[in-house]
Design a protein around this motif. Sequence first.
Motif, PDB file in Angstrom:
ATOM      1  N   ARG A  21      -6.970  21.243  -9.334  1.00  0.00           N
ATOM      2  CA  ARG A  21      -7.781  20.317  -8.539  1.00  0.00           C
ATOM      3  C   ARG A  21      -7.706  18.897  -9.085  1.00  0.00           C
ATOM      4  O   ARG A  21      -7.894  17.921  -8.330  1.00  0.00           O
ATOM      5  CB  ARG A  21      -9.233  20.786  -8.503  1.00  0.00           C
ATOM      6  N   ARG A  22      -7.441  18.746 -10.374  1.00  0.00           N
ATOM      7  CA  ARG A  22      -7.418  17.401 -10.961  1.00  0.00           C
ATOM      8  C   ARG A  22      -6.230  16.584 -10.465  1.00  0.00           C
ATOM      9  O   ARG A  22      -6.425  15.484  -9.932  1.00  0.00           O
ATOM     10  CB  ARG A  22      -7.429  17.493 -12.490  1.00  0.00           C
ATOM     11  N   PRO A  23      -4.986  17.030 -10.637  1.00  0.00           N
ATOM     12  CA  PRO A  23      -3.884  16.223 -10.096  1.00  0.00           C
ATOM     13  C   PRO A  23      -3.899  16.120  -8.576  1.00  0.00           C
ATOM     14  O   PRO A  23      -3.463  15.111  -8.021  1.00  0.00           O
ATOM     15  CB  PRO A  23      -2.629  16.943 -10.604  1.00  0.00           C
ATOM     16  N   LEU A  24      -4.427  17.155  -7.901  1.00  0.00           N
ATOM     17  CA  LEU A  24      -4.494  17.076  -6.437  1.00  0.00           C
ATOM     18  C   LEU A  24      -5.450  15.975  -5.993  1.00  0.00           C
ATOM     19  O   LEU A  24      -5.155  15.197  -5.081  1.00  0.00           O
ATOM     20  CB  LEU A  24      -4.923  18.421  -5.853  1.00  0.00           C
ATOM     21  N   ALA A  25      -6.609  15.895  -6.652  1.00  0.00           N
ATOM     22  CA  ALA A  25      -7.581  14.857  -6.279  1.00  0.00           C
ATOM     23  C   ALA A  25      -7.119  13.480  -6.740  1.00  0.00           C
ATOM     24  O   ALA A  25      -7.146  12.504  -5.967  1.00  0.00           O
ATOM     25  CB  ALA A  25      -8.947  15.190  -6.878  1.00  0.00           C
ATOM     26  N   TYR A  26      -6.678  13.391  -7.987  1.00  0.00           N
ATOM     27  CA  TYR A  26      -6.359  12.101  -8.590  1.00  0.00           C
ATOM     28  C   TYR A  26      -5.052  11.520  -8.052  1.00  0.00           C
ATOM     29  O   TYR A  26      -4.935  10.304  -7.890  1.00  0.00           O
ATOM     30  CB  TYR A  26      -6.279  12.260 -10.107  1.00  0.00           C
ATOM     31  N   CYS A  27      -4.077  12.369  -7.776  1.00  0.00           N
ATOM     32  CA  CYS A  27      -2.763  11.885  -7.340  1.00  0.00           C
ATOM     33  C   CYS A  27      -2.587  12.000  -5.826  1.00  0.00           C
ATOM     34  O   CYS A  27      -2.420  10.996  -5.130  1.00  0.00           O
ATOM     35  CB  CYS A  27      -1.661  12.658  -8.057  1.00  0.00           C
ATOM     36  N   LEU A  28      -2.651  13.226  -5.315  1.00  0.00           N
ATOM     37  CA  LEU A  28      -2.406  13.422  -3.892  1.00  0.00           C
ATOM     38  C   LEU A  28      -3.515  12.814  -3.040  1.00  0.00           C
ATOM     39  O   LEU A  28      -3.255  12.171  -2.011  1.00  0.00           O
ATOM     40  CB  LEU A  28      -2.266  14.917  -3.588  1.00  0.00           C
TER      41      LEU A  28
ATOM     42  N   ALA B 276       0.827  -1.212   0.000  1.00  0.00           N
ATOM     43  CA  ALA B 276       0.000   0.000   0.000  1.00  0.00           C
ATOM     44  C   ALA B 276       0.857   1.257   0.000  1.00  0.00           C
ATOM     45  O   ALA B 276       0.571   2.215  -0.736  1.00  0.00           O
ATOM     46  CB  ALA B 276      -0.931   0.000   1.216  1.00  0.00           C
ATOM     47  N   LEU B 277       1.907   1.279   0.813  1.00  0.00           N
ATOM     48  CA  LEU B 277       2.769   2.470   0.871  1.00  0.00           C
ATOM     49  C   LEU B 277       3.540   2.641  -0.437  1.00  0.00           C
ATOM     50  O   LEU B 277       3.794   3.772  -0.871  1.00  0.00           O
ATOM     51  CB  LEU B 277       3.724   2.362   2.053  1.00  0.00           C
ATOM     52  N   GLY B 278       3.926   1.523  -1.070  1.00  0.00           N
ATOM     53  CA  GLY B 278       4.588   1.628  -2.359  1.00  0.00           C
ATOM     54  C   GLY B 278       3.686   2.267  -3.401  1.00  0.00           C
ATOM     55  O   GLY B 278       4.122   3.152  -4.155  1.00  0.00           O
ATOM     56  N   TYR B 279       2.416   1.850  -3.415  1.00  0.00           N
ATOM     57  CA  TYR B 279       1.501   2.445  -4.392  1.00  0.00           C
ATOM     58  C   TYR B 279       1.229   3.909  -4.067  1.00  0.00           C
ATOM     59  O   TYR B 279       1.139   4.748  -4.981  1.00  0.00           O
ATOM     60  CB  TYR B 279       0.184   1.663  -4.434  1.00  0.00           C
ATOM     61  N   ALA B 280       1.130   4.245  -2.776  1.00  0.00           N
ATOM     62  CA  ALA B 280       0.942   5.651  -2.392  1.00  0.00           C
ATOM     63  C   ALA B 280       2.116   6.491  -2.893  1.00  0.00           C
ATOM     64  O   ALA B 280       1.929   7.623  -3.370  1.00  0.00           O
ATOM     65  CB  ALA B 280       0.812   5.760  -0.878  1.00  0.00           C
ATOM     66  N   GLY B 281       3.324   5.945  -2.815  1.00  0.00           N
ATOM     67  CA  GLY B 281       4.491   6.675  -3.306  1.00  0.00           C
ATOM     68  C   GLY B 281       4.429   6.930  -4.799  1.00  0.00           C
ATOM     69  O   GLY B 281       4.813   8.012  -5.277  1.00  0.00           O
ATOM     70  N   THR B 282       3.918   5.957  -5.564  1.00  0.00           N
ATOM     71  CA  THR B 282       3.814   6.168  -7.005  1.00  0.00           C
ATOM     72  C   THR B 282       2.814   7.280  -7.342  1.00  0.00           C
ATOM     73  O   THR B 282       2.966   7.968  -8.354  1.00  0.00           O
ATOM     74  CB  THR B 282       3.389   4.877  -7.732  1.00  0.00           C
ATOM     75  N   ARG B 283       1.776   7.443  -6.500  1.00  0.00           N
ATOM     76  CA  ARG B 283       0.823   8.540  -6.734  1.00  0.00           C
ATOM     77  C   ARG B 283       1.504   9.900  -6.576  1.00  0.00           C
ATOM     78  O   ARG B 283       1.190  10.855  -7.300  1.00  0.00           O
ATOM     79  CB  ARG B 283      -0.359   8.461  -5.775  1.00  0.00           C
ATOM     80  N   LEU B 284       2.443   9.999  -5.642  1.00  0.00           N
ATOM     81  CA  LEU B 284       3.179  11.255  -5.471  1.00  0.00           C
ATOM     82  C   LEU B 284       4.101  11.504  -6.667  1.00  0.00           C
ATOM     83  O   LEU B 284       4.271  12.656  -7.092  1.00  0.00           O
ATOM     84  CB  LEU B 284       3.990  11.208  -4.171  1.00  0.00           C
ATOM     85  N   VAL B 285       4.686  10.434  -7.196  1.00  0.00           N
ATOM     86  CA  VAL B 285       5.496  10.578  -8.409  1.00  0.00           C
ATOM     87  C   VAL B 285       4.637  11.089  -9.554  1.00  0.00           C
ATOM     88  O   VAL B 285       5.034  11.996 -10.309  1.00  0.00           O
ATOM     89  CB  VAL B 285       6.148   9.233  -8.784  1.00  0.00           C
ATOM     90  N   LEU B 286       3.442  10.536  -9.696  1.00  0.00           N
ATOM     91  CA  LEU B 286       2.543  10.978 -10.756  1.00  0.00           C
ATOM     92  C   LEU B 286       2.167  12.447 -10.580  1.00  0.00           C
ATOM     93  O   LEU B 286       2.063  13.199 -11.557  1.00  0.00           O
ATOM     94  CB  LEU B 286       1.289  10.102 -10.762  1.00  0.00           C
ATOM     95  N   LEU B 287       1.975  12.877  -9.349  1.00  0.00           N
ATOM     96  CA  LEU B 287       1.694  14.289  -9.077  1.00  0.00           C
ATOM     97  C   LEU B 287       2.864  15.161  -9.551  1.00  0.00           C
ATOM     98  O   LEU B 287       2.654  16.213 -10.177  1.00  0.00           O
ATOM     99  CB  LEU B 287       1.455  14.494  -7.586  1.00  0.00           C
ATOM    100  N   ALA B 288       4.086  14.726  -9.280  1.00  0.00           N
ATOM    101  CA  ALA B 288       5.260  15.492  -9.706  1.00  0.00           C
ATOM    102  C   ALA B 288       5.338  15.583 -11.230  1.00  0.00           C
ATOM    103  O   ALA B 288       5.763  16.610 -11.777  1.00  0.00           O
ATOM    104  CB  ALA B 288       6.522  14.853  -9.143  1.00  0.00           C
TER     105      ALA B 288
END
Length: 394
Positions: free
Chosen positions: A144-151, A115-127
């Motif tokens: 609002r789109r990357p904030l909702a979808y990624c963060l 779960a934490l690994g996947y959460a980390g990939t969402r932060l990469v996608l935000l970047a």
Amino acid sequence: MSTPGPPAAGAPAAGPAPAARHAGWIELFFDLVFVAFVAQLAHGLHGDPGARDFAVLLALYFPAWWMWANITVAANLFADDGPRRRLAMLFAMLFLAAMAAAVPEADGDRGAAYALGYAGTRLVLLALWWPATRATERRPVPRRRPLAYCLGFAVLWTASAAAPASWRLAVWAVLVAAEMALLLSSRGAGIPRPVHTGHLVERVGLFVIIVLGESVLSVVTATDATWTAEAGAVAVLGFVLLAALWWSYFDFATTAAELVIGRSRMRDAYVLARDVAGFLHYFVTFGIIALAAGLGTAVEDAGHEHLPQGALWALGGGLALYHAAHAAIALRFGRPPRRIAVWAVPGIGVPLLIALAGRALAPWLVVLLLAAEAVGHLVYAERRARSGWAASLR
């Protein structure tokens, strides 16, 4: 073998085609982590997997596959090879490697790491997406789109690490469903640039090569462990099966995707690419992963009277899933159902019948029949192409 027909009458013409692009070195390096992920999945389906094994690994594969698709789309839209993007991709590799290492016990003790690994990939996608929100962009993406979808989903997946182990798969299923609902409701809104069709088709094709490569590796390592004439014969038949899949995929599936997606308007092209390259290729690739596991077991058990039922489902079910996914792609491309049924019905039905009746068949005969189906599928496609069936696509 999915191939589209000509565009419907009155369909809007596509815009100017973007300049040709190919995968960058960082993208190819990024793909290496999926070699490990695919190997973990195939290992979990080796031997005699049960229904729960198939279901759990299918579920665990989706977040990793979906992150690969998301990062591939980001690389497709934003052709940047600067240090910021390289570092983001390298961090994504680390997070995905943690997920891969957690796969064998992700529904147990290693669930938090997954779960934490996947959460980390969402932060990469935000970047990767955040620069597209700048006002200097021609079509800036609303923040609002990357904030909702990624963060937003990074926070939710982080929280899921604290859930009891018995609840985690259910929690993750809810999170994936919520993410899909958010994505589908957008209908491609907020996409700042056209999709580079050639690059996208190449990237998906490279992933298919990865899973086919795992299949070849599984056959070779199983032959090394079981050095007998029977194992060698099954290995050769398995290679024929994989070669037929490679041939038909890269002669027909890739051509169809380039033609249809390339003809679409910007938002339509994105939605079509999302459905075909994102959703449906998840099943295409998992079918090959299951096939890889089944072939490894078939080689190892070549001297036995029959294969375990789980291995038969990995073989026959994997090939049937592969063909079913291509039938769905053909439908999504607008091909008439009756034309698809000609090859999809035997392509799905024959492997399933082999899986059901395989306990009465020797391992070599099971693989021979599946290889014959794949070769017959390829021959049919080639003959249809030579008869002018694909002429309307050009």
